[in-house]
Scaffold this motif. Structure first.
Motif, PDB file in Angstrom:
ATOM      1  N   ARG A  97      -1.419  41.745 -19.952  1.00 54.64           N
ATOM      2  CA  ARG A  97      -0.390  41.386 -20.930  1.00 54.64           C
ATOM      3  C   ARG A  97       0.108  39.963 -20.729  1.00 54.64           C
ATOM      4  O   ARG A  97       0.648  39.352 -21.644  1.00 54.64           O
ATOM      5  CB  ARG A  97       0.797  42.358 -20.813  1.00 54.64           C
ATOM      6  N   CYS A  98      -0.067  39.426 -19.514  1.00 55.32           N
ATOM      7  CA  CYS A  98       0.437  38.084 -19.225  1.00 55.32           C
ATOM      8  C   CYS A  98      -0.507  36.980 -19.675  1.00 55.32           C
ATOM      9  O   CYS A  98      -0.165  35.796 -19.616  1.00 55.32           O
ATOM     10  CB  CYS A  98       0.712  37.939 -17.726  1.00 55.32           C
ATOM     11  N   ILE A  99      -1.694  37.356 -20.126  1.00 55.74           N
ATOM     12  CA  ILE A  99      -2.664  36.333 -20.552  1.00 55.74           C
ATOM     13  C   ILE A  99      -2.075  35.469 -21.664  1.00 55.74           C
ATOM     14  O   ILE A  99      -2.261  34.253 -21.702  1.00 55.74           O
ATOM     15  CB  ILE A  99      -3.982  36.984 -21.015  1.00 55.74           C
ATOM     16  N   ALA A 100      -1.344  36.126 -22.574  1.00 60.15           N
ATOM     17  CA  ALA A 100      -0.774  35.387 -23.707  1.00 60.15           C
ATOM     18  C   ALA A 100       0.139  34.255 -23.232  1.00 60.15           C
ATOM     19  O   ALA A 100       0.149  33.165 -23.824  1.00 60.15           O
ATOM     20  CB  ALA A 100       0.000  36.346 -24.613  1.00 60.15           C
ATOM     21  N   ASP A 101       0.892  34.506 -22.153  1.00 59.50           N
ATOM     22  CA  ASP A 101       1.797  33.469 -21.639  1.00 59.50           C
ATOM     23  C   ASP A 101       1.020  32.278 -21.096  1.00 59.50           C
ATOM     24  O   ASP A 101       1.399  31.118 -21.297  1.00 59.50           O
ATOM     25  CB  ASP A 101       2.681  34.042 -20.514  1.00 59.50           C
ATOM     26  N   LEU A 102      -0.086  32.586 -20.416  1.00 62.30           N
ATOM     27  CA  LEU A 102      -0.908  31.498 -19.883  1.00 62.30           C
ATOM     28  C   LEU A 102      -1.533  30.695 -21.021  1.00 62.30           C
ATOM     29  O   LEU A 102      -1.553  29.470 -21.003  1.00 62.30           O
ATOM     30  CB  LEU A 102      -2.014  32.067 -18.983  1.00 62.30           C
ATOM     31  N   LEU A 103      -2.038  31.423 -22.019  1.00 60.38           N
ATOM     32  CA  LEU A 103      -2.681  30.755 -23.149  1.00 60.38           C
ATOM     33  C   LEU A 103      -1.703  29.854 -23.900  1.00 60.38           C
ATOM     34  O   LEU A 103      -2.065  28.759 -24.330  1.00 60.38           O
ATOM     35  CB  LEU A 103      -3.247  31.794 -24.126  1.00 60.38           C
ATOM     36  N   ALA A 104      -0.463  30.343 -24.042  1.00 61.72           N
ATOM     37  CA  ALA A 104       0.527  29.581 -24.814  1.00 61.72           C
ATOM     38  C   ALA A 104       0.706  28.177 -24.238  1.00 61.72           C
ATOM     39  O   ALA A 104       0.833  27.199 -24.985  1.00 61.72           O
ATOM     40  CB  ALA A 104       1.861  30.334 -24.829  1.00 61.72           C
ATOM     41  N   VAL A 105       0.693  28.080 -22.925  1.00 64.26           N
ATOM     42  CA  VAL A 105       0.887  26.769 -22.281  1.00 64.26           C
ATOM     43  C   VAL A 105      -0.259  25.813 -22.622  1.00 64.26           C
ATOM     44  O   VAL A 105      -0.039  24.629 -22.895  1.00 64.26           O
ATOM     45  CB  VAL A 105       0.998  26.946 -20.749  1.00 64.26           C
ATOM     46  N   ILE A 106      -1.466  26.326 -22.633  1.00 68.53           N
ATOM     47  CA  ILE A 106      -2.627  25.469 -22.924  1.00 68.53           C
ATOM     48  C   ILE A 106      -2.693  25.146 -24.413  1.00 68.53           C
ATOM     49  O   ILE A 106      -2.931  24.009 -24.810  1.00 68.53           O
ATOM     50  CB  ILE A 106      -3.935  26.158 -22.484  1.00 68.53           C
ATOM     51  N   GLN A 107      -2.467  26.174 -25.229  1.00 69.99           N
ATOM     52  CA  GLN A 107      -2.583  25.973 -26.674  1.00 69.99           C
ATOM     53  C   GLN A 107      -1.537  25.016 -27.209  1.00 69.99           C
ATOM     54  O   GLN A 107      -1.779  24.288 -28.163  1.00 69.99           O
ATOM     55  CB  GLN A 107      -2.496  27.324 -27.406  1.00 69.99           C
ATOM     56  N   SER A 108      -0.357  25.001 -26.563  1.00 71.01           N
ATOM     57  CA  SER A 108       0.679  24.081 -27.029  1.00 71.01           C
ATOM     58  C   SER A 108       0.560  22.729 -26.345  1.00 71.01           C
ATOM     59  O   SER A 108       1.417  21.871 -26.508  1.00 71.01           O
ATOM     60  CB  SER A 108       2.060  24.679 -26.747  1.00 71.01           C
ATOM     61  N   SER A 109      -0.486  22.554 -25.548  1.00 66.62           N
ATOM     62  CA  SER A 109      -0.737  21.294 -24.848  1.00 66.62           C
ATOM     63  C   SER A 109       0.366  20.886 -23.887  1.00 66.62           C
ATOM     64  O   SER A 109       0.563  19.705 -23.620  1.00 66.62           O
ATOM     65  CB  SER A 109      -0.954  20.136 -25.845  1.00 66.62           C
ATOM     66  N   GLN A 110       1.067  21.883 -23.351  1.00 67.64           N
ATOM     67  CA  GLN A 110       2.085  21.556 -22.352  1.00 67.64           C
ATOM     68  C   GLN A 110       1.428  21.130 -21.045  1.00 67.64           C
ATOM     69  O   GLN A 110       1.985  20.352 -20.280  1.00 67.64           O
ATOM     70  CB  GLN A 110       2.934  22.793 -22.039  1.00 67.64           C
ATOM     71  N   ALA A 111       0.256  21.708 -20.788  1.00 68.37           N
ATOM     72  CA  ALA A 111      -0.430  21.389 -19.543  1.00 68.37           C
ATOM     73  C   ALA A 111      -1.929  21.629 -19.719  1.00 68.37           C
ATOM     74  O   ALA A 111      -2.350  22.247 -20.695  1.00 68.37           O
ATOM     75  CB  ALA A 111       0.106  22.256 -18.404  1.00 68.37           C
ATOM     76  N   ASP A 112      -2.714  21.110 -18.778  1.00 67.86           N
ATOM     77  CA  ASP A 112      -4.158  21.334 -18.804  1.00 67.86           C
ATOM     78  C   ASP A 112      -4.537  22.591 -18.050  1.00 67.86           C
ATOM     79  O   ASP A 112      -5.585  23.183 -18.289  1.00 67.86           O
ATOM     80  CB  ASP A 112      -4.887  20.135 -18.172  1.00 67.86           C
ATOM     81  N   VAL A 113      -3.674  22.980 -17.096  1.00 70.70           N
ATOM     82  CA  VAL A 113      -3.922  24.189 -16.303  1.00 70.70           C
ATOM     83  C   VAL A 113      -2.636  24.991 -16.220  1.00 70.70           C
ATOM     84  O   VAL A 113      -1.582  24.437 -15.914  1.00 70.70           O
ATOM     85  CB  VAL A 113      -4.366  23.840 -14.863  1.00 70.70           C
TER      86      VAL A 113
END
Lengths: 245, 147
Positions: A97-113
């Motif tokens: 269920r936490c995958i979405a939180d990780l993806l959100a960071v990358i998709q919004s370009s907040q970070a590369d990792v």
């Protein structure tokens, strides 16, 4: 909104009992992603169970360890033009269920990792003492050597941007123990790293890569050397070069 | 410090520096560097710790202290040779497995290419519904193996 190709990479060794559940959890939570299980030379039916659960499977001909399995996934992602890679363990310790939180960071370009940290409040993970001491030590060291607050340096629950994946496909990737040394290497190469609270569960059997007394000590020594080498090297150039698979 | 001791210390430091530099340049993998680092450290220890070299030569049985270094050097050479043999054995086994997998994948790839050739009906389609599902991953594996 642009659709980006996402690959979930699941390195697995001897997980015939758990792999179906992990894949099901991933597919339920990230239906738009492809799932690739890297079977690290498992002597059991991990690959068969993974295929049965609907995942793509790449089987390594012999066991070479977690880092090699992960890098195989990165190389696959690069070959097939994926935009984002999610790493998740094959033993069920990571909550899909936490995958979405990780993806959100990358998709919004907040970070590369996006590093999933079990110590940031989500869930109540408690680990054995010696390992906790080691993790705190390396977390502090990583925090000191980068400009980040690192709480979970050994997390295998992460999301990576395409550029990071390509970077990892080169020989810079430390296949022996990709932990705190990788975070330091990423920062030195100029990538943006962010931690995200995630839920993790302890493995029921208690077996891990770092059991006992001797193993953590050896791990510590190897990690210190790897970190020292990372500081002495300059890998920024490899960000611009193409990967050599 | 006696002359042999100075020579040993200089050699050990040079060895240490050389090995670390090879690791830094990624010509020597970290995992294979440990025995060299431990040896250099061992030499430094024996050369610098007062009385240690005398203790070791006594433990071996009355030899000259300077012979101790030669003896330790021989021991090291044995150990490193054994490590090489073990590594070569492992690599040989892995090499064999890789070659065999390539041969099998190559054969399957050839069969798939033939199956996709336009002319055929009948026998190829009788292999059952599992083939289409397997095609992507077998092909990817074959592509990967040909790298």
């Amino acid at each position: 909104m642009e659709t980006r190709k996402i690959l979930v990479v699941i390195p697995a060794y001897r997980e015939e009992a758990k792999i179906e559940g992990v894949i099901a959890g991933v597919r339920a939570n990230v239906p738009q992603a492809d799932v690739l299980v890297i079977d690290d030379g498992s002597p059991d039916e991990t690959a068969i169970m993974a295929r049965r659960a609907g995942a793509l499977v790449a089987s390594l001909p012999y066991n070479q360890g977690y880092g090699v399995a992960l890098q195989t996934g990165f190389k696959y992602a690069r070959r097939h033009g994926y935009d984002i890679v999610v790493q998740i363990d094959g033993d069920g310790q990571h909550e899909p269920r936490c995958i979405a939180d990780l993806l959100a960071v990358i998709q919004s370009s907040q970070a590369d990792v996006a590093l999933g940290s079990r110590w940031l409040g989500a869930g109540d993970y408690k680990g054995p003492f010696l390992r906790k001491f080691g993790k705190v030590f390396f977390a502090s060291l990583a925090t000191f050597l980068t400009d980040l607050k690192v709480t979970d340096p050994t997390t295998g629950f992460q999301a990576l941007s395409k550029e990071v994946v390509h970077f990892y496909c080169t020989h810079v990737y430390p296949v022996d123990y990709p932990d705190a040394n990788v975070i330091i290497m990423l920062r030195r190469a100029g990538f943006r790293v962010a931690e995200v609270p995630v839920i993790m569960y302890r493995s029921e059997t208690g077996q891990s890569m770092h059991a006992g007394i001797l193993k953590p000590v050896f791990y510590g020594m190897k990690m210190m050397m790897s970190i020292a080498m990372t500081l002495l090297r300059d890998d920024r150039g490899l960000r611009r070069e193409g990967p050599h698979v | 410090m006696s002359r042999p001791q100075i020579l040993i210390v200089i050699s050990a430091v040079l060895l240490l520096a050389f090995v670390l530099e090879q690791v830094r340049r990624r010509r020597l993998r970290e995992e294979y560097s440990w025995i060299w680092l431990l040896t250099a450290a061992g030499y430094l220890l024996v050369a610098l710790v007062p009385g240690l070299i005398e203790w070791v030569s006594g433990a071996i049985g009355s030899v000259r202290p300077t012979s101790v270094f030669a003896f330790l050097g021989l021991v090291f050479l044995f150990l490193i040779s054994i490590q090489f043999s073990v590594q070569i054995s492992r690599l040989t086994e892995q090499n064999k497995d890789l070659a065999q997998q390539i041969a099998i994948l190559d054969s399957e790839l050839g069969r798939l290419s033939q199956a996709q050739a336009p002319a055929t009906t009948g026998p190829d389609n009788e292999r059952g519904g599992s083939i289409p599902a397997e095609l992507p991953s077998s092909q990817e594996n074959a592509e990967r193996a040909l790298d």
